[in-house]
Design a protein around this motif. Structure first.
Motif, PDB file in Angstrom:
ATOM      1  N   ILE A   1       0.858  -1.194   0.000  1.00 56.40           N
ATOM      2  CA  ILE A   1       0.000   0.000   0.000  1.00 56.40           C
ATOM      3  C   ILE A   1       0.888   1.236   0.000  1.00 56.40           C
ATOM      4  O   ILE A   1       1.649   1.468   0.939  1.00 56.40           O
TER       5      ILE A   1
ATOM      6  N   PRO B   1       8.602   6.258  -0.885  1.00 59.67           N
ATOM      7  CA  PRO B   1       9.889   5.594  -0.746  1.00 59.67           C
ATOM      8  C   PRO B   1       9.792   4.205  -0.110  1.00 59.67           C
ATOM      9  O   PRO B   1      10.423   3.258  -0.587  1.00 59.67           O
TER      10      PRO B   1
ATOM     11  N   GLY C   1      -2.815   5.663  -3.970  1.00 56.05           N
ATOM     12  CA  GLY C   1      -4.004   6.497  -4.056  1.00 56.05           C
ATOM     13  C   GLY C   1      -3.840   7.727  -4.943  1.00 56.05           C
ATOM     14  O   GLY C   1      -4.802   8.229  -5.521  1.00 56.05           O
TER      15      GLY C   1
ATOM     16  N   GLY D   1       6.095   8.719  -5.146  1.00 59.75           N
ATOM     17  CA  GLY D   1       7.062   9.443  -4.302  1.00 59.75           C
ATOM     18  C   GLY D   1       6.503   9.877  -2.965  1.00 59.75           C
ATOM     19  O   GLY D   1       7.252  10.241  -2.067  1.00 59.75           O
ATOM     20  N   GLY D   2       5.162   9.867  -2.820  1.00 61.37           N
ATOM     21  CA  GLY D   2       4.572  10.274  -1.537  1.00 61.37           C
ATOM     22  C   GLY D   2       5.037  11.671  -1.160  1.00 61.37           C
ATOM     23  O   GLY D   2       5.042  12.592  -1.988  1.00 61.37           O
TER      24      GLY D   2
ATOM     25  N   GLY E   1       9.086  20.397   0.925  1.00 60.64           N
ATOM     26  CA  GLY E   1      10.169  20.581   1.900  1.00 60.64           C
ATOM     27  C   GLY E   1      11.424  20.724   1.070  1.00 60.64           C
ATOM     28  O   GLY E   1      11.497  21.520   0.154  1.00 60.64           O
TER      29      GLY E   1
ATOM     30  N   ARG F   1      17.075  16.207   1.223  1.00 62.04           N
ATOM     31  CA  ARG F   1      18.492  15.860   1.065  1.00 62.04           C
ATOM     32  C   ARG F   1      18.622  14.345   1.058  1.00 62.04           C
ATOM     33  O   ARG F   1      17.959  13.659   1.830  1.00 62.04           O
TER      34      ARG F   1
ATOM     35  N   THR G   1      -5.679   4.771  -7.020  1.00 59.95           N
ATOM     36  CA  THR G   1      -6.544   3.710  -6.509  1.00 59.95           C
ATOM     37  C   THR G   1      -6.324   3.621  -4.999  1.00 59.95           C
ATOM     38  O   THR G   1      -5.213   3.420  -4.533  1.00 59.95           O
ATOM     39  N   LYS G   2      -7.385   3.837  -4.266  1.00 64.37           N
ATOM     40  CA  LYS G   2      -7.266   3.982  -2.815  1.00 64.37           C
ATOM     41  C   LYS G   2      -7.674   2.691  -2.105  1.00 64.37           C
ATOM     42  O   LYS G   2      -8.741   2.135  -2.390  1.00 64.37           O
TER      43      LYS G   2
ATOM     44  N   ALA H   1       2.112  15.446   6.746  1.00 68.64           N
ATOM     45  CA  ALA H   1       3.559  15.579   6.526  1.00 68.64           C
ATOM     46  C   ALA H   1       4.338  15.099   7.752  1.00 68.64           C
ATOM     47  O   ALA H   1       5.394  14.491   7.626  1.00 68.64           O
ATOM     48  N   TYR H   2       3.801  15.395   8.932  1.00 62.40           N
ATOM     49  CA  TYR H   2       4.511  15.062  10.177  1.00 62.40           C
ATOM     50  C   TYR H   2       3.613  14.255  11.104  1.00 62.40           C
ATOM     51  O   TYR H   2       2.554  14.739  11.510  1.00 62.40           O
TER      52      TYR H   2
ATOM     53  N   ARG I   1       7.167   6.128   7.250  1.00 60.05           N
ATOM     54  CA  ARG I   1       7.046   7.268   8.168  1.00 60.05           C
ATOM     55  C   ARG I   1       5.661   7.269   8.821  1.00 60.05           C
ATOM     56  O   ARG I   1       5.507   6.809   9.944  1.00 60.05           O
TER      57      ARG I   1
ATOM     58  N   ASP J   1      12.781  19.058   9.770  1.00 58.58           N
ATOM     59  CA  ASP J   1      12.776  19.156   8.305  1.00 58.58           C
ATOM     60  C   ASP J   1      11.636  20.032   7.821  1.00 58.58           C
ATOM     61  O   ASP J   1      10.559  19.973   8.315  1.00 58.58           O
TER      62      ASP J   1
HETATM   63  C1  LIG Z   1       8.969  18.919   4.982  1.00 59.02           C
HETATM   64  C2  LIG Z   1       9.666  17.600   4.914  1.00 59.02           C
HETATM   65  C3  LIG Z   1      11.026  17.540   4.603  1.00 59.02           C
HETATM   66  C4  LIG Z   1      11.686  16.308   4.529  1.00 59.02           C
HETATM   67  N1  LIG Z   1      13.023  16.292   4.239  1.00 59.02           N
HETATM   68  C5  LIG Z   1      13.644  15.107   4.099  1.00 59.02           C
HETATM   69  C6  LIG Z   1      15.020  15.075   3.727  1.00 59.02           C
HETATM   70  O1  LIG Z   1      15.678  16.109   3.580  1.00 59.02           O
HETATM   71  N2  LIG Z   1      15.596  13.855   3.520  1.00 59.02           N
HETATM   72  C7  LIG Z   1      14.890  12.693   3.697  1.00 59.02           C
HETATM   73  O2  LIG Z   1      15.459  11.624   3.463  1.00 59.02           O
HETATM   74  N3  LIG Z   1      13.602  12.695   4.094  1.00 59.02           N
HETATM   75  C8  LIG Z   1      12.965  13.876   4.300  1.00 59.02           C
HETATM   76  N4  LIG Z   1      11.643  13.898   4.671  1.00 59.02           N
HETATM   77  C9  LIG Z   1      10.966  12.630   5.006  1.00 59.02           C
HETATM   78  C10 LIG Z   1      10.432  11.882   3.759  1.00 59.02           C
HETATM   79  O3  LIG Z   1       9.537  12.711   3.071  1.00 59.02           O
HETATM   80  C11 LIG Z   1       9.733  10.625   4.246  1.00 59.02           C
HETATM   81  O4  LIG Z   1      10.605   9.878   5.050  1.00 59.02           O
HETATM   82  C12 LIG Z   1       9.282   9.684   3.130  1.00 59.02           C
HETATM   83  O5  LIG Z   1       8.568  10.297   2.095  1.00 59.02           O
HETATM   84  C13 LIG Z   1       8.420   8.596   3.763  1.00 59.02           C
HETATM   85  O6  LIG Z   1       8.157   7.616   2.824  1.00 59.02           O
HETATM   86  P1  LIG Z   1       6.921   6.630   2.989  1.00 59.02           P
HETATM   87  O7  LIG Z   1       6.889   5.791   1.784  1.00 59.02           O
HETATM   88  O8  LIG Z   1       6.984   6.007   4.316  1.00 59.02           O
HETATM   89  O9  LIG Z   1       5.632   7.559   3.069  1.00 59.02           O
HETATM   90  P2  LIG Z   1       5.001   8.631   2.102  1.00 59.02           P
HETATM   91  O10 LIG Z   1       6.045   9.409   1.406  1.00 59.02           O
HETATM   92  O11 LIG Z   1       4.007   9.351   2.940  1.00 59.02           O
HETATM   93  O12 LIG Z   1       4.220   7.744   1.020  1.00 59.02           O
HETATM   94  C14 LIG Z   1       3.064   7.025   1.372  1.00 59.02           C
HETATM   95  C15 LIG Z   1       2.237   6.795   0.114  1.00 59.02           C
HETATM   96  O13 LIG Z   1       1.088   6.014   0.453  1.00 59.02           O
HETATM   97  C16 LIG Z   1      -0.027   6.495  -0.259  1.00 59.02           C
HETATM   98  N5  LIG Z   1      -1.262   6.109   0.447  1.00 59.02           N
HETATM   99  C17 LIG Z   1      -1.670   6.520   1.670  1.00 59.02           C
HETATM  100  N6  LIG Z   1      -2.863   5.976   1.969  1.00 59.02           N
HETATM  101  C18 LIG Z   1      -3.217   5.196   0.911  1.00 59.02           C
HETATM  102  C19 LIG Z   1      -4.340   4.375   0.626  1.00 59.02           C
HETATM  103  N7  LIG Z   1      -5.381   4.239   1.483  1.00 59.02           N
HETATM  104  N8  LIG Z   1      -4.366   3.726  -0.566  1.00 59.02           N
HETATM  105  C20 LIG Z   1      -3.353   3.837  -1.465  1.00 59.02           C
HETATM  106  N9  LIG Z   1      -2.278   4.616  -1.232  1.00 59.02           N
HETATM  107  C21 LIG Z   1      -2.201   5.280  -0.059  1.00 59.02           C
HETATM  108  C22 LIG Z   1       0.197   7.999  -0.289  1.00 59.02           C
HETATM  109  O14 LIG Z   1      -0.544   8.634  -1.342  1.00 59.02           O
HETATM  110  C23 LIG Z   1       1.713   8.087  -0.500  1.00 59.02           C
HETATM  111  O15 LIG Z   1       2.050   8.148  -1.866  1.00 59.02           O
HETATM  112  C24 LIG Z   1      10.966  15.116   4.785  1.00 59.02           C
HETATM  113  C25 LIG Z   1       9.605  15.170   5.097  1.00 59.02           C
HETATM  114  C26 LIG Z   1       8.951  16.404   5.180  1.00 59.02           C
HETATM  115  C27 LIG Z   1       7.499  16.458   5.542  1.00 59.02           C
END
Ligand SMILES: Cc1cc2nc3c(=O)[nH]c(=O)nc-3n(C[C@H](O)[C@H](O)[C@H](O)COP(=O)(O)OP(=O)(O)OC[C@H]3O[C@@H](n4cnc5c(N)ncnc54)[C@H](O)[C@@H]3O)c2cc1C
Length: 508
Positions: A25, A29, A50, A55-56, A71, A74, A249-250, A429-430, A460, A508
């Motif tokens: 899901i 990243p 979704g 790239g989320g 943001g 890096r 697709t959610k 975001a946080y 995250r 961040d």
């Molecule tokens: C302002 C800011 C600055 C940052 N700076 C850095 C940095 O400098 N370096 C760094 O390494 N990291 C940084 N980060 C952290 C980084 O963005 C996250 O660690 C990373 O994107 C997390 O990846 P993830 O896949 O866990 O989640 P996400 O990136 O949140 O991806 C989750 C995905 O799941 C999808 N999803 C959610 N619910 C559903 C559903 N019901 N059905 C289908 N899809 C769904 C979402 O649409 C999304 O695409 C920063 C974050 C922020 C907010």
């Protein structure tokens, strides 16, 4: 989805040691890293995303040919296998090595960040510097009685004056509630080795850290067209390795059965693109179409709180209550196009001034020349908000007007230098670390590991943990090894080590 038959199938497949079918899901990243590792080993994998872009939070958003990072991402890590993976996914010529420059704007002045003693002294002025030292000594002699909250913790280490100058306003802008209401363990997570002594020593002797750490702070890697390039490339590789990436697709439900665990997910198409979107053979599916995807394992990067609410049948009330107790801070960028001459050399500037709402300004040309157009740059004014609040619901043109007013008020850019503007919103975001989040996460994890052990929260928001890309990816890699190799890694033990990359840095 007919539960009992699928439950039987799922458990039969697991028992027979057949290739597990994995539904992932989210195509951020964590999700794409999991899918990349799974498909590399020939595991049948379907990613359900979704949104319309991959790239989320680490996406590159694009408007009229301008590119924005949510943001500023890096690419740096101490985790060698993550670093290797970044370079395995993205060819070397698609990476830039960027110099890092950032400052703090406070009271009309710019302070180097990380702090440098000479610069800080000069900007504070001798009188204020002496006041800061006296305030520090006073705090050492009579530290705040209550150091269980973040304010008490910081004042005990810095004194009131430095705390007010360099911590209070910005921290409150980011989180939206008073520092004295934040638990001190938030500090332990973010700035565990920080003290005035170490801050001053770092300022005086910036090279005393290990070479790699210093280097990470002074420069960083960045994909040419922003972080999204990494994840668009990862998506293409997942597809080439035989995986499926279903966009727009959610996921609405994760089905499970007692004694069996998860059996599959139900999702619905939201944007008119169904299976394979983003792939050359993309096919349209009607909006609203429902997909039922059986699974032996589910890797979930959707917010942990949302995951719990999608479990079908619903988990017990105390688990739902724990999920409903998890909160988020949301984020929006007002991106303003200005001439290069109105720009500054920093990658970003923290804005501590309490008289404006904006918390930070990104200068996207300093991140990569490929993000902007010739002769101009784009400044990303960042606002920390909450979905549904006045800022979140403000029409884009009013937000752009506010951004122009604020940046002009700070004296950084004149209002008539702004050519045009765009707004990019990013919910969740946080993950918020408040007084109850830890207990809530523990309650959820305890229940899930007993009843749905084949659902693997990663990333995250997926783990309600302040993970950067590297740790989000690591949790995905370890989960894949747990599935394919029965490796039994404790994914929850992957730590957010703030000490090396952010040594006392702002969030961040
Ligand atoms: C302002 C800011 C600055 C940052 N700076 C850095 C940095 O400098 N370096 C760094 O390494 N990291 C940084 N980060 C952290 C980084 O963005 C996250 O660690 C990373 O994107 C997390 O990846 P993830 O896949 O866990 O989640 P996400 O990136 O949140 O991806 C989750 C995905 O799941 C999808 N999803 C959610 N619910 C559903 C559903 N019901 N059905 C289908 N899809 C769904 C979402 O649409 C999304 O695409 C920063 C974050 C922020 C907010």
């Amino acid at each position: 989805m007919s539960q009992p038959a699928d439950a039987d199938n799922a458990s039969a497949a697991r028992r027979a040691g057949a290739d597990p079918r994995v539904v992932v899901i989210g195509a951020g990243p964590a999700g794409l890293t999991a899918a990349y590792a799974l498909t590399q080993r020939g595991t049948p994998t379907t990613v359900v995303e979704g949104d319309a872009v991959v790239g989320g939070i680490s996406r590159t958003a694009e408007r009229d040919g301008w590119r924005f990072d949510i943001g500023g991402h890096r690419f740096f890590t101490k985790v060698k296998r993550v670093e290797r993976l970044w370079h395995e996914i993205l060819p070397a010529d698609q990476f830039l090595l960027r110099p890092r420059m950032s400052r703090i704007f406070y009271d009309g002045k710019l302070y180097d960040y990380p702090l440098r003693a000479g610069n800080a002294l000069k900007q504070l002025g001798v009188v204020e510097a002496v006041r800061c030292v006296l305030s520090y000594i006073a705090a050492r002699i009579r530290p705040p009685k209550d150091q269980t909250n973040y304010e008490g913790w910081l004042v005990a280490r810095f004194g009131w004056r430095l705390y007010r100058t360099f911590f209070k306003t910005y921290t409150e802008k980011v989180w939206g509630f008073p520092v004295h209401e934040m638990p001190a363990d938030w500090a332990a997570q973010r700035v565990k080795n920080l003290s005035l002594f170490s801050a001053v020593m770092n300022a005086l002797l910036p090279k005393r850290n290990q070479k790699d750490i210093t280097t990470l702070i002074e420069e960083f890697e960045y994909p040419k067209t922003g972080p999204g390039l990494m994840w668009e490339t990862a998506r293409d590789k997942v597809l080439a390795q035989g995986g499926e990436v279903i966009m727009e697709t959610k996921v609405d439900a994760v089905h499970w059965a007692p004694g069996v665990g998860a059996t599959g997910v139900t999702a619905h198409v939201t944007g008119g693109y169904g299976p394979g979107a983003g792939a050359p053979n993309a096919s349209r599916t009607d909006i609203g179409a429902v997909l039922e995807l059986p699974a032996d394992h589910v890797i979930s990067s959707m917010a942990l709180a949302s995951l719990v609410r999608t479990l079908e049948p619903a988990p017990p009330q105390h688990v739902l209550d724990a999920a409903n107790g998890l909160r988020f801070r949301d984020f929006l960028t007002v991106a303003l196009v200005v001439p290069e001459s109105a720009s500054f050399p920093d990658n970003w500037i923290y804005v501590h001034s309490p008289d404006v709402k904006l918390g930070r300004i990104q200068n996207f040309a300093s991140w990569s020349p490929y993000m902007v157009k010739d002769g101009r740059t784009c400044l990303g004014l960042e606002y920390f908000v909450t979905v549904g609040d006045d800022m979140w619901t403000m029409p884009d043109d009013e937000l752009i007007e506010l951004g122009i007013k604020e940046i002009a008020h700070l004296g950084l850019v004149e209002a008539d230098q702004v050519e045009t503007g765009y707004v990019v919103r990013m919910p969740k975001a946080y993950p918020i670390y408040d007084n109850t989040y830890k207990q809530n996460v523990e309650t959820i994890v305890a229940w899930m590991s007993e009843h749905v052990p084949n659902v693997h929260p990663v990333g995250r928001n997926g783990m309600h943990k302040y993970n950067n890309q590297d740790h989000s990816m690591l949790t995905a890699l370890l989960s894949v090894e747990n599935i394919l190799d029965d490796a039994r890694h404790d994914v929850w033990a992957v730590n957010v080590e703030e000490d090396y990359h952010e040594a006392g840095e702002q969030v961040d």
